[in-house]
Write a protein that holds these residues in place. Structure first.
Motif, PDB file in Angstrom:
ATOM      1  N   VAL A  39       0.837  -1.202   0.000  1.00 22.49           N
ATOM      2  CA  VAL A  39       0.000   0.000   0.000  1.00 22.49           C
ATOM      3  C   VAL A  39       0.872   1.251   0.000  1.00 22.49           C
ATOM      4  CG1 VAL A  39      -1.769   1.289   1.264  1.00 22.49           C
ATOM      5  CG2 VAL A  39      -1.953  -1.183   1.071  1.00 22.49           C
ATOM      6  N   MET A  40       1.971   1.223   0.758  1.00 17.67           N
ATOM      7  CA  MET A  40       2.902   2.362   0.753  1.00 17.67           C
ATOM      8  C   MET A  40       3.424   2.625  -0.662  1.00 17.67           C
ATOM      9  SD  MET A  40       5.210   1.910   4.229  1.00 17.67           S
ATOM     10  CE  MET A  40       6.261   3.330   3.921  1.00 17.67           C
ATOM     11  N   LYS A  41       3.791   1.571  -1.349  1.00 22.80           N
ATOM     12  CA  LYS A  41       4.328   1.700  -2.710  1.00 22.80           C
ATOM     13  C   LYS A  41       3.262   2.249  -3.666  1.00 22.80           C
ATOM     14  CE  LYS A  41       6.609  -0.932  -6.327  1.00 22.80           C
ATOM     15  NZ  LYS A  41       7.138  -2.241  -6.749  1.00 22.80           N
ATOM     16  N   ALA A  42       2.052   1.708  -3.589  1.00 26.58           N
ATOM     17  CA  ALA A  42       0.973   2.164  -4.473  1.00 26.58           C
ATOM     18  C   ALA A  42       0.604   3.621  -4.191  1.00 26.58           C
ATOM     19  CB  ALA A  42      -0.256   1.259  -4.304  1.00 26.58           C
ATOM     20  N   LYS A  43       0.514   3.974  -2.912  1.00 26.71           N
ATOM     21  CA  LYS A  43       0.149   5.357  -2.563  1.00 26.71           C
ATOM     22  C   LYS A  43       1.280   6.328  -2.899  1.00 26.71           C
ATOM     23  CE  LYS A  43      -3.978   4.616  -1.146  1.00 26.71           C
ATOM     24  NZ  LYS A  43      -5.160   5.250  -1.725  1.00 26.71           N
TER      25      LYS A  43
END
Length: 81
Positions: free
Chosen positions: A9-13
């Protein structure tokens, strides 16, 4: 087993927001300690409180299903049969 997908999620956001998100920023913004976040990231099946999940969903502006993933534990199902 339930997996908390913080890294994903960190990478996508980060990509969606156009900037890097650090673990320190996440800890400061959510009030969840870096140690707890590290455990959530590195320990598969880490058990956490719903308050942490709520804070992460709020920070990432996401739904719970985007943050967690259920993967059946085939070993447990073999022993139950």
């Amino acid at each position: 087993m339930i997996y908390i997908q913080i890294k994903e999620v960190m990478k996508a956001k980060a990509q969606a927001w156009g900037r890097k998100i650090t673990l320190s920023e996440l800890a400061k913004s959510t009030g969840i300690s870096r140690m707890t976040l590290s455990r959530m990231i590195n320990n598969q099946g880490y058990s956490t409180v719903t308050d942490h999940l709520d804070k992460l969903c709020t920070y990432f502006e996401c739904e719970l299903h985007e943050l967690i993933q259920y993967v059946p534990d085939h070993q447990s199902s073999l022993h139950a049969a």
